[in-house]
Design an enzyme around this catalytic site. Structure first.
Site, short mmCIF file in Angstrom:
data_model
loop_
_atom_site.label_atom_id
_atom_site.label_comp_id
_atom_site.label_asym_id
_atom_site.label_seq_id
_atom_site.Cartn_x
_atom_site.Cartn_y
_atom_site.Cartn_z
N HIS A 1 0.86 -1.18 0.00
CA HIS A 1 0.00 0.00 0.00
C HIS A 1 0.89 1.23 0.00
O HIS A 1 1.86 1.30 0.76
CB HIS A 1 -0.90 -0.01 1.24
CG HIS A 1 -2.04 0.96 1.14
ND1 HIS A 1 -1.87 2.32 1.25
CD2 HIS A 1 -3.37 0.77 0.94
CE1 HIS A 1 -3.05 2.91 1.13
NE2 HIS A 1 -3.97 1.99 0.94
N ARG B 1 -6.27 10.27 0.26
CA ARG B 1 -5.91 10.87 -1.03
C ARG B 1 -7.15 11.14 -1.87
O ARG B 1 -7.22 12.13 -2.59
CB ARG B 1 -4.95 9.95 -1.78
CG ARG B 1 -3.52 10.03 -1.25
CD ARG B 1 -2.60 9.02 -1.93
NE ARG B 1 -2.81 7.68 -1.41
CZ ARG B 1 -2.89 6.58 -2.16
NH1 ARG B 1 -2.81 6.67 -3.47
NH2 ARG B 1 -3.06 5.41 -1.59
#
Length: 565
Positions: A332, A352
């Site tokens: 990740h 994000r």
């Protein structure tokens, strides 16, 4: 060295944070220009080949035993596949069966729980099922997932578009029939969750709030703040408990049972408290043991729960199941890099998706925030180790800033508390307020992209390509769905889709067939002979069940206390 702390960070880190703050207004103003950082397919491939851990030399070797002999897998995975059994088959009395059930489900996370529910819907009584789990019911990556679950359920979206996104994200290595099942079943999974009472985020008109995920062409991510996995697990676990499905906790499976006909007939469980084995005979067996995060592939920290040690891969492989795509691990892009106490823990992609941009130590953006995960992770590694534009922590770890204060500048004050409460609380414990300061991140081992190969009915595939009649798998243990890289939001979907299909298929077989034939562990003995020829060290045994984090210093202080009656 004495470090002066200012609002959660050492003073020297503040110099970089000030540069981030100086560029923030301009970056928010020109947020839409981030699309210019998006890489072409050729640029993505070059970046991956240079900086992604999967492509780095020295981390893999060819398997020398079993169905996948000759294929390259991470060294850590080869170690557990090329290992002596933890259980001596000659010490097990298979004539005494402790549990005789229609459906045995190995694993008490999301996939196993969903399988139990759908086996019940398909006509299997709760008392004729058994969930056997290593830790407690729900102690799994399913509980820890944060960002959301994908489903194409809007008029301007479709399962076809979702299918194309999944295939592209997986570098077109995915098994087509599984991707079709994943994307076609997704809307009905969301509807089922609604009926059960899963509380997904909704707007003021009652519509689902849906967001972007990395590598997707539409906003289709359904979330429950950043507690999505916990919320889904809360509901489905309560449902199985209300039905009275029996659960054996702290009782992991250590070997599958086979029959003379080559079928799977149940499993040997191991009671972790009493150290006794338990023989379970089953008409159908569902494997739902999760992934490999706690193997710490290539030495990476991990987001995974304590029991994620790839036990299912070991057991299925010894029984002759075919594995696929194990050359690929998912890192990740945003694991916590500071403070030390939470290194490796997940910073959900939703951060994000809501507007936070990764920036280097100078406050400069260097990657489109929502590239596919493998590309995004490789870009962060390049910035830290290829370009050196990183911040180094007091322990020597490198990271870049994820500029979380941008979220409230874009989404409005209170957006972080409303949507990312888990993230806020995780950092606030250490004096870091992510509404005011950026957070330091670096890629972390997150997901097992490959696994035990299945077909669209969730039947496990043998080495010769045929399906086992009585053996099924769902969730992270199975492979083929995601190819070489999983997109955000498809793990929660995966375990629901294939947990459901495994439960339905297992129930149909159990209803329409008798008990399995004579139980045996001959396959373990055959596999052991292969291992013997490799001169594998005697201490290398699997499944390992739990990782051992005790260093030499801890072991030197270990005291074996006498048992007092």
């Amino acid at each position: 060295m004495t470090l002066k702390m200012i609002r959660g960070y050492p003073e020297y880190m503040r110099e970089s944070i000030e540069l981030v703050e100086k560029t923030r207004d301009e970056r928010v103003k020109n947020k839409e220009k981030e699309i210019e950082l998006k890489l072409s397919l050729e640029e993505r491939e070059e970046l991956l080949n240079t900086y992604h851990p999967d492509y780095a030399p020295g981390g893999k070797r060819e398997l020398q035993v079993g169905v996948n002999k000759g294929e390259r897998v991470p060294n850590e995975v080869a170690d557990i596949l090329e290992a002596w059994p933890a259980l001596d088959p000659d010490e097990v009395d298979l004539n005494e069966v402790d549990y005789d059930v229609d459906v045995l489900i190995i694993g008490g996370g999301g996939a196993g729980t969903v399988a139990a529910l759908w086996a019940y819907y398909e006509g299997i009584k709760p008392e004729n099922m058994l969930i056997a789990t290593k830790l407690r019911h729900g102690d799994a990556n399913s509980m820890m997932a944060e960002g959301g679950i994908q489903a194409a359920d809007r008029p301007w979206d479709s399962p076809v578009l979702h299918y194309l996104d999944v295939m592209g994200g997986g570098h077109f290595a995915n098994k087509h029939e599984l991707v079709k099942a994943l994307t076609m079943d997704a809307p009905k999974i969301i509807k089922w969750h609604e009926e059960l009472g899963v509380m997904y985020d909704r707007d003021e008109r009652g519509n689902f709030v849906e967001r972007w995920g990395g590598g997707t062409s539409r906003m289709r991510l359904h979330s429950a703040k950043d507690y999505t996995g916990m919320e889904i697990m809360r509901v489905i676990r309560d449902e199985t408990r209300n039905l009275g499905v029996p659960v054996l906790e702290f009782s992991p499976a250590v070997e599958l049972l086979t029959t003379d006909e080559g079928e799977i007939g149940g499993a040997i469980l191991w009671n972790m408290e009493t150290k006794e084995y338990i023989v379970v005979r089953a008409k159908s067996t569902v494997l739902a043991t999760g992934g490999w995060g706690r193997l710490h592939i290539r030495g990476f920290a991990t987001t995974n729960h304590y029991g994620a040690t790839a036990d299912g891969l070991v057991m299925a492989y010894r029984a002759g199941a075919r594995l696929r795509d194990l050359d690929s691990a998912q890192y990740h892009p945003t694991g916590a890099a500071y403070p030390e106490q939470i290194v490796g823990l997940l910073i959900t992609e939703k951060v994000r998706a809501m507007g936070a941009t990764p920036v280097n130590k100078y406050g400069q953006p260097f990657v489109f925030p929502l590239e596919p995960r493998d590309v995004e992770a490789a870009a962060l590694i390049r910035e830290c180790f290829g370009r050196g534009n990183c911040v180094e922590t007091p322990t020597g770890m490198r990271g870049v800033w994820l500029d979380s204060p941008m979220i409230e500048m874009i989404q409005g004050e209170g957006a972080i508390h409303k949507n990312l409460d888990a993230m806020y609380r995780m950092f606030k414990r250490f004096g870091i307020d992510m509404t005011k300061d950026p957070i330091l991140v670096f890629p972390t081992l997150h997901y097992q992209n490959g696994g035990v190969e299945i077909n669209a009915d969730a039947q496990v595939i043998r080495g010769d390509g045929s399906p086992y009649p009585r053996f099924f798998a769902g969730g992270e243990v199975e492979g083929g769905v995601h190819g070489k890289n999983r997109l955000m939001g498809n793990s929660l979907l995966d375990y629901n889709v294939f947990g459901r299909r495994a439960g339905i298929s297992a129930a149909k077989v159990a209803r329409n067939s008798g008990k399995p034939g004579k139980l045996t562990l001959k396959h373990v003995k055959v596999f052991t002979e292969e291992v013997r020829r490799l001169n594998v060290p005697a201490e290398r045994r699997s499944p390992i069940l739990l990782p051992d984090y005790r260093g030499k210093r801890a072991l030197a202080r270990k005291i074996d206390l006498p048992i007092i009656d």
